[in-house]
Structure formats: structure tokens, C-alpha cells
Design an enzyme around this catalytic site. Structure first.
Site, short mmCIF file in Angstrom:
data_model
loop_
_atom_site.label_atom_id
_atom_site.label_comp_id
_atom_site.label_asym_id
_atom_site.label_seq_id
_atom_site.Cartn_x
_atom_site.Cartn_y
_atom_site.Cartn_z
N ASP A 1 10.61 -16.27 42.41
CA ASP A 1 11.70 -15.34 42.69
C ASP A 1 13.00 -16.03 42.31
O ASP A 1 13.64 -16.66 43.14
CB ASP A 1 11.68 -14.93 44.16
CG ASP A 1 12.83 -14.00 44.53
OD1 ASP A 1 13.46 -13.43 43.61
OD2 ASP A 1 13.11 -13.85 45.73
N ASP B 1 16.04 -15.06 41.48
CA ASP B 1 17.35 -14.66 42.00
C ASP B 1 17.38 -14.58 43.53
O ASP B 1 18.42 -14.28 44.12
CB ASP B 1 17.79 -13.33 41.39
CG ASP B 1 16.80 -12.20 41.61
OD1 ASP B 1 15.89 -12.37 42.45
OD2 ASP B 1 16.91 -11.16 40.94
N ASP C 1 16.04 -12.47 45.69
CA ASP C 1 16.18 -11.16 46.35
C ASP C 1 14.89 -10.70 47.02
O ASP C 1 14.79 -9.57 47.48
CB ASP C 1 16.67 -10.11 45.35
CG ASP C 1 15.74 -9.93 44.15
OD1 ASP C 1 14.62 -10.47 44.18
OD2 ASP C 1 16.15 -9.26 43.18
N VAL D 1 19.87 -6.48 41.61
CA VAL D 1 18.91 -5.55 41.01
C VAL D 1 17.55 -5.78 41.67
O VAL D 1 16.97 -6.86 41.57
CB VAL D 1 18.81 -5.76 39.49
CG1 VAL D 1 17.72 -4.87 38.90
CG2 VAL D 1 20.15 -5.48 38.82
N ASP E 1 23.40 4.36 38.09
CA ASP E 1 22.62 3.68 37.05
C ASP E 1 22.89 4.23 35.65
O ASP E 1 21.99 4.39 34.82
CB ASP E 1 21.11 3.76 37.37
CG ASP E 1 20.71 2.79 38.45
OD1 ASP E 1 21.56 2.02 38.91
OD2 ASP E 1 19.52 2.78 38.84
N ASN F 1 17.93 -0.16 40.59
CA ASN F 1 16.92 -0.07 41.65
C ASN F 1 15.49 -0.10 41.12
O ASN F 1 14.55 0.13 41.88
CB ASN F 1 17.15 1.19 42.50
CG ASN F 1 17.14 2.45 41.67
OD1 ASN F 1 16.71 2.46 40.52
ND2 ASN F 1 17.63 3.55 42.24
N ASN G 1 13.60 1.77 39.50
CA ASN G 1 12.71 2.92 39.55
C ASN G 1 12.50 3.55 38.17
O ASN G 1 11.87 4.61 38.06
CB ASN G 1 13.21 3.97 40.55
CG ASN G 1 14.48 4.67 40.10
OD1 ASN G 1 15.06 4.36 39.06
ND2 ASN G 1 14.93 5.63 40.90
N SER H 1 -4.69 -8.23 58.17
CA SER H 1 -5.51 -8.34 56.97
C SER H 1 -6.10 -7.00 56.55
O SER H 1 -6.44 -6.82 55.38
CB SER H 1 -6.62 -9.37 57.18
OG SER H 1 -7.37 -9.07 58.34
#
Length: 639
Positions: free
Chosen positions: A248, A250, A252, A277, A287, A293, A295, A327
Site C-alpha cells: 500500500d 500511499d 490509504d 484516490v 470526477d 473513487n 468506481n 473466518s
């Protein structure tokens, strides 16, 4: 629910072990060299290879993570070789057990491995030596060195004892991988030998003591002791213990890598170099210039100059789905072909690297956050997929914050890995589903270790208060009641486990008794022949469910409303019966404890119909622009 049932099989995928395994490449060259040594030496494994009894035409995968044989045994090897080389003619002492594994879990792993080796030899009408060689050929090529080192250490002893008709229980006790504590019964999976288990173990130990073929192995240091690696090992330990994506860039909490808590668990990041983002946020300036986002909807309609996100998603009740669970929610699954020799081949383990780095969970197929077509049987249906079909603006907005062994207690820590900005992000539907572990444990005095109603109320309220400080306004929380686990014993106890199907010698009842004896059962209260204890466990589960129900009825929060639903086992079983299925097919075949892929998919339908009927506001309205979104953006960048 917990998956401790096969912690010996999965070796508890703990951070200490995994951080060493992630650096396998550092020593892979040495191990391959060691394998070459072993194969060119006049050893038993070389002779087996030359004998022609090894399987032919088997191609090993080139993945860097191990298949199930290494999962069972690699922690033992890592621990042993990180200390000192094994002296010749000396078996590993009990002190060499890997960190994080109890004696009982190691015993389970040993018995399962030896059982499979024995059955491979039987099924292919080969020697035990050839069976181990065959097993090593199933392993990804880059890790075959591990298999051959292990074969060199344990193989001769296992082969000698099996050739003398010693079963897996006797072999593992004689190797001191199963240990009898003072006053404890000798635990066994198989029926005891005619001479008695104690006598057979004594005889096996005498055989090993007089063995003329002792083996030793080379030593490798603890990889994380190297200064260049210690910092990174600590980072790996941190992200795994906190259930954050390993990759990861960045920060986020979203990733472009699938496993190690990557996008199998949370919607895929579409820009891992930009912390602003990520899936689930409200669009930045609709956007118009980029997909903030993730999507898959962005840009401006050239016909009227209106951003597509504004045109298609404004006022569409966009929201994500978050699971806080155990689980079962993470969808723990061990493919039965991994230990069913009649189905076993190199292809059987093609998905092992992915499964291993997902902690033997399959959240991408799960009941709440599944998004890929199932490759493990059944079909995928999920709350996320239905929300996406209802409103395609919800694309990728999912988080599965579950862990094996999750309960109302440890979720108080796990919940802090939630990625939701109260000011910048869309609302979310949060499913709180710790459906078994508050009553399930492996202790002999299991009732004393169950969560009490008072503790349940305190734990859940703490979690809800935390959510109230993080979730955007207009979110929803659904509390799911605990399962009635009597279903497990009632439908499985007299059936044969995959390990017992070849010789019809291991039922689930035997497996449950073995695990209870070792005190590593995932649920001593339900997986037992003691009907009174099963009933008492279900009684406590009902008490805890009533706590959840009362919270939903009486407690109010600023940023979300709260609902309650019973775990939909009864409705799922009824629906599956109408479809012509059998109830045992709703339970995972290897662990005999978790809901199967079929149960997960059918459970989704029950949950969805209840929400549509009783809480339609939770699901939001259907987006009238779905067809246009699909026509312009196709699969919206996939998942």
C-alpha cells in the site's frame, strides 16, 4: 468462526512465520543447492527417484509460495534450522517446535501429512519413498528444496514405520511430534492398533532408536536477524497483525495487489501513489478529470458537458459494504483435493500460493464481499454484488475486515483498520457478524471461557461507538446473531472425512474427538458427542444473540441506524433442500466447521430478501442509469 481446527494444517499463518517465508527467495538458491546434494547423494530419496516409482509427467508450479506440504512442515523446519543444525542420529527435540504452534497443532499437522503419504503409497501402489517423492513433485519448483530437506530428515523414519504397518498416530508419537502430557490420554485419530497404542508407540521408538539410516540437515539462520531485513520484517509483522494491505504505497489502506490483505479484501485502488484516490470516497469535482473513487466512472459527456459521475451518480444513494467478522465472513476454506489422494495432482495446488497469502481465506468469493466467480465449488453471490447491480456507482466499494478467530473481543482492535473518512466518503452498510467464536474455544472447560452476555454488551457497544466516530452520516449497521452450531454434529458426525474416504476409517466424530483430546478444537462445545454440552453451547449462543437484538432495539447512534437479523442457517438449509441438496453440503468438508461456498451464496439471498422486505432504505434505490453506465464504461475497470 475460528479455523483452529486445522491450525496444524495451515500452521497458523502467523506473522513470525510469514515474515520469514516472505524472504524465502534469499535462501532459495541455497535450498536448491541442498536439493541437488540430496539427489546426487546415495540417499533413500535418490534411490526412490532412480527406481522409477516416482510419478511421471508432473510439472511443478513456479510460484514462490509453498503448497500444503510445506505449509504443514515449513514452520517446523524454519524454527529448527534457525537455531542450530540437527545432530546426526538425533531427532528434533520438542523444544524445536515453531513459534506460535502448540504441541497439539503440530501433532495435527504431523498426523495429516503422514496419513496422506501413506495413502499416496497405497493409491499408487508404490513404496512410501516413492510417495514422498511424488508429493515433492507436486510442490512448486522453487520450494522443492524445502520438501527434499524435510524428506531427508523425516522421510526414512516415516517410511520405515509405515512399512512396518504403523499408522500415522504411532508415527507422530514416536517422532515426538505428538506429546503426551502427564495425566493426559494418548490422543489418536485412527482406531488404536490391536496391541494397543502405547505398546505400538514403544515398539516404534525402539525401531527408530536402532535405525541405521539417521539423517541430518543444514542450518540456516533466522532471516529476520539480518540487519538489512529486520526493519522490513517488523513492517510485515505490523501490517499483518493489524490486517492492513502489505503493499500500500500511499497508505490509504487500499492496494493494487490481490492477497496479503490486498484487493481480495478491499476494493482495488486505482492509483496507489495518491492518498486521495481510493474506493468509497465521494467524487472530487464529480470526477470530471480523473477517477477519484475508483468506481470506473469519470470524464465529461461531450454531448452536454456534464461529468458522467454527476449525471449517473448524483442522488443515487451510493454506499459501500463493510464486514466486521470472523473466518466464516472471511470464507475460510481448505480445498478437499489437498488431502484426498484420489484427486491429488500438481493441478490441485495451483491456487495454493493465493490461498496461503490470503490466510486460507477466500474473501473474493464470500457471502458479504465476494466479487469473483467461484473456483472452489458452488457459485458466488454476495451483498456487495447485489448492491453493485442495484447501483453501479457502488463499484469496488467493499471492505472485508474479518479474521480467523474473530470475536466480539478481538474485533475491538481489528475494527481500527476500517478505512472510512467521515467527512469525505460515502455512507456504508456495516455487517457485524461474529457468529461463533464468542462461544467457541478449544478449552476442556469450554463453558468457562465463553463470552458472557454482560461482556457481549460491553464489547459490541464499544465497537458501535467507534463506528459512530468513523462512519459518514446515513450509514447502517446490521448485527447478525450467532449460529446454532448443533447443525454441525447432527449432519456430519457419522460421515467420512476426506482423509478417511479411501479406507473408510476416519469419520468427523473421530476427528472432533482427536482435536478435543489435543485441546485444539475450534469449538469444544459443539464438536462433541456430549449432547448436553452441545445444548448448553447453543443456549449461550442464543443469549448472546438476544444481547445483539436488544442493542438494535434500544440503542441510538448519531451517524447510523442499527438492525438485527438471526444467522440465516435454517432458511439456507430449507432452500438448499428445495433445490435437492443435502444439509452436509452446506459445511466445509475439510474442517467440518465453516459454511461452504453453497451456504454462503444461499445466505446472501436470505439476507437480501429480508432487507428488501423489512429495511428497504438500507439497500438504497435502484439506479436508473445502470444500463448507460455499463454501455459507456463496460466493466468499469474490473475488480
Amino acid at each position: 468462526m475460528q479455523h483452529e481446527l486445522l491450525r496444524g494444517v495451515s500452521c497458523v499463518i502467523n506473522a513470525e512465520w510469514l515474515r520469514q517465508l516472505l524472504w524465502f527467495k534469499v535462501v532459495s538458491h541455497s535450498l536448491r543447492a541442498r536439493r541437488a546434494e540430496l539427489l546426487t547423494a546415495p540417499s533413500w530419496s535418490h534411490q526412490a527417484s532412480r527406481s522409477g516409482t516416482a510419478a511421471t509427467g508432473m510439472r511443478a508450479s513456479r510460484q514462490i509460495f509453498p503448497n500444503w506440504f510445506c505449509i504443514l512442515w515449513l514452520p517446523f523446519l524454519l524454527r529448527a534450522i534457525s537455531c542450530s543444525p540437527l545432530p546426526a542420529a538425533e531427532l528434533p527435540p520438542p523444544a524445536a517446535l515453531p513459534s506460535g504452534l502448540s504441541q497439539g497443532q503440530t501433532c495435527v499437522g504431523c498426523v495429516l501429512v503422514v496419513s496422506v503419504i501413506e495413502q499416496l503409497a497405497q493409491w499408487h501402489n508404490s513404496t512410501v519413498k516413492a510417495a514422498v517423492e511424488r508429493l515433492c513433485n507436486y510442490i512448486p519448483e522453487k520450494l522443492q528444496g524445502f520438501c527434499y530437506v524435510l524428506a531427508e530428515v523425516y522421510g526414512p523414519h516415516i517410511a520405515e514405520l509405515i512399512d512396518r504397518e504403523m499408522n500415522a498416530d504411532v508415527v507422530c508419537h514416536s517422532l515426538r511430534l505428538c506429546k503426551q502430557d502427564p495425566g493426559q490420554l494418548l490422543c489418536h485419530l485412527y482406531p488404536p492398533p490391536k496391541v494397543g497404542l502405547s505398546a505400538a508407540i514403544w515398539k516404534a521408538k525402539r525401531i527408530l532408536k536402532n535405525s541405521k539410516d539417521p539423517k541430518s540437515t543444514v542450518g540456516f539462520p533466522n532471516l529476520c536477524a539480518f540487519p538489512p531485513l529486520d526493519d522490513l520484517c517488523e513492517r510485515i509483522k505490523y501490517v499483518l497483525s493489524n490486517k492492513l494491505p502489505f503493499e500500500d504505497f500511499d497508505g490509504d489502506k487500499f492496494s493494487t495487489f490481490p492477497t496479503l490483505r490486498g484487493y481480495h479484501w478491499r476494493g482495488r485502488d486505482c492509483d496507489d501513489k495518491n492518498t486521495t484516490v481510493y474506493p468509497g470516497r465521494r467524487p472530487d469535482n464529480w470526477d470530471a478529470k480523473s477517477d477519484s473513487n475508483c468506481n470506473g466512472i469519470w470524464g465529461v459527456d461531450p454531448k452536454d458537458g456534464i461529468p458522467y459521475e454527476e449525471k449517473f451518480c448524483k442522488g443515487a444513494d451510493s454506499q459501500g459494504v463493510v464486514l466486521l467478522g470472523d473466518s466464516a465472513g472471511a470464507h475460510f476454506h481448505i480445498p478437499p483435493e489437498w488431502m484426498t489422494v484420489t484427486q491429488m495432482s500438481a493441478k490441485s495446488f495451483a491456487n495454493l500460493p493465493m490461498a496461503f497469502t490470503d490466510e486460507l481465506d477466500w474473501p473474493q468469493f464470500s457471502e458479504i464481499t465476494g466479487f469473483l466467480n467461484s473456483t472452489i465449488g458452488g457459485w458466488t453471490d454476495s451483498l456487495y454484488l447485489r448492491l453493485r447491480r442495484r447501483n453501479r456507482c457502488n463499484h469496488r466499494d467493499l471492505q472485508n475486515i474479518s479474521q480467523n478467530g474473530g470475536s466480539s473481543r478481538n474485533l475491538l482492535r481489528l475494527i481500527k483498520s476500517l478505512a472510512r473518512n467521515q467527512l469525505l466518503d460515502n455512507p456504508a452498510i456495516v455487517i457485524y457478524a461474529t457468529i461463533g467464536n464468542d462461544v467457541c474455544n478449544g478449552n476442556k472447560d469450554t463453558l468457562a471461557h465463553m463470552t458472557t452476555p454482560k461482556e457481549m454488551f460491553s464489547n459490541v457497544m464499544q465497537a458501535l461507538r467507534y463506528l459512530d466516530s468513523r462512519l459518514p452520516n446515513s450509514s447502517h449497521v446490521i448485527l447478525t446473531g450467532l449460529v446454532d452450531g448443533r447443525f454441525l454434529w447432527d449432519n456430519l458426525h457419522n460421515r467420512y472425512h476426506p482423509l478417511g474416504q479411501l479406507n473408510r476409517d476416519v469419520t468427523y466424530s473421530q476427528l472432533y474427538t482427536f482435536l478435543n483430546c489435543l485441546q485444539v478444537s475450534p469449538c469444544s462445545g459443539w464438536l462433541t458427542a456430549n449432547e448436553t454440552l452441545r445444548n448448553l453451547t447453543s443456549e449461550r449462543a442464543l443469549q448472546l444473540s438476544n444481547v445483539l437484538k436488544e442493542i438494535s432495539r434500544t440503542q441510538k447512534f448519531a451517524n447510523f441506524d442499527v438492525f438485527y437479523m438471526d444467522f440465516p442457517l435454517k432458511q439456507t438449509a430449507e432452500e438448499w433442500h428445495r433445490m435437492g441438496g443435502e444439509p452436509w453440503q452446506l459445511i466445509e468438508p475439510v474442517d467440518g466447521f465453516h459454511p461452504s461456498q453453497i451456504a454462503a451464496a444461499l445466505g446472501t439471498s436470505v439476507t437480501w430478501q429480508k432487507a428488501l422486505r423489512e429495511w428497504p432504505q438500507v439497500l438504497g434505490k435502484e439506479n436508473p442509469f445502470n444500463d448507460q453506465i455499463e454501455a459507456i464504461f463496460k466493466d468499469q475497470g474490473g475488480h
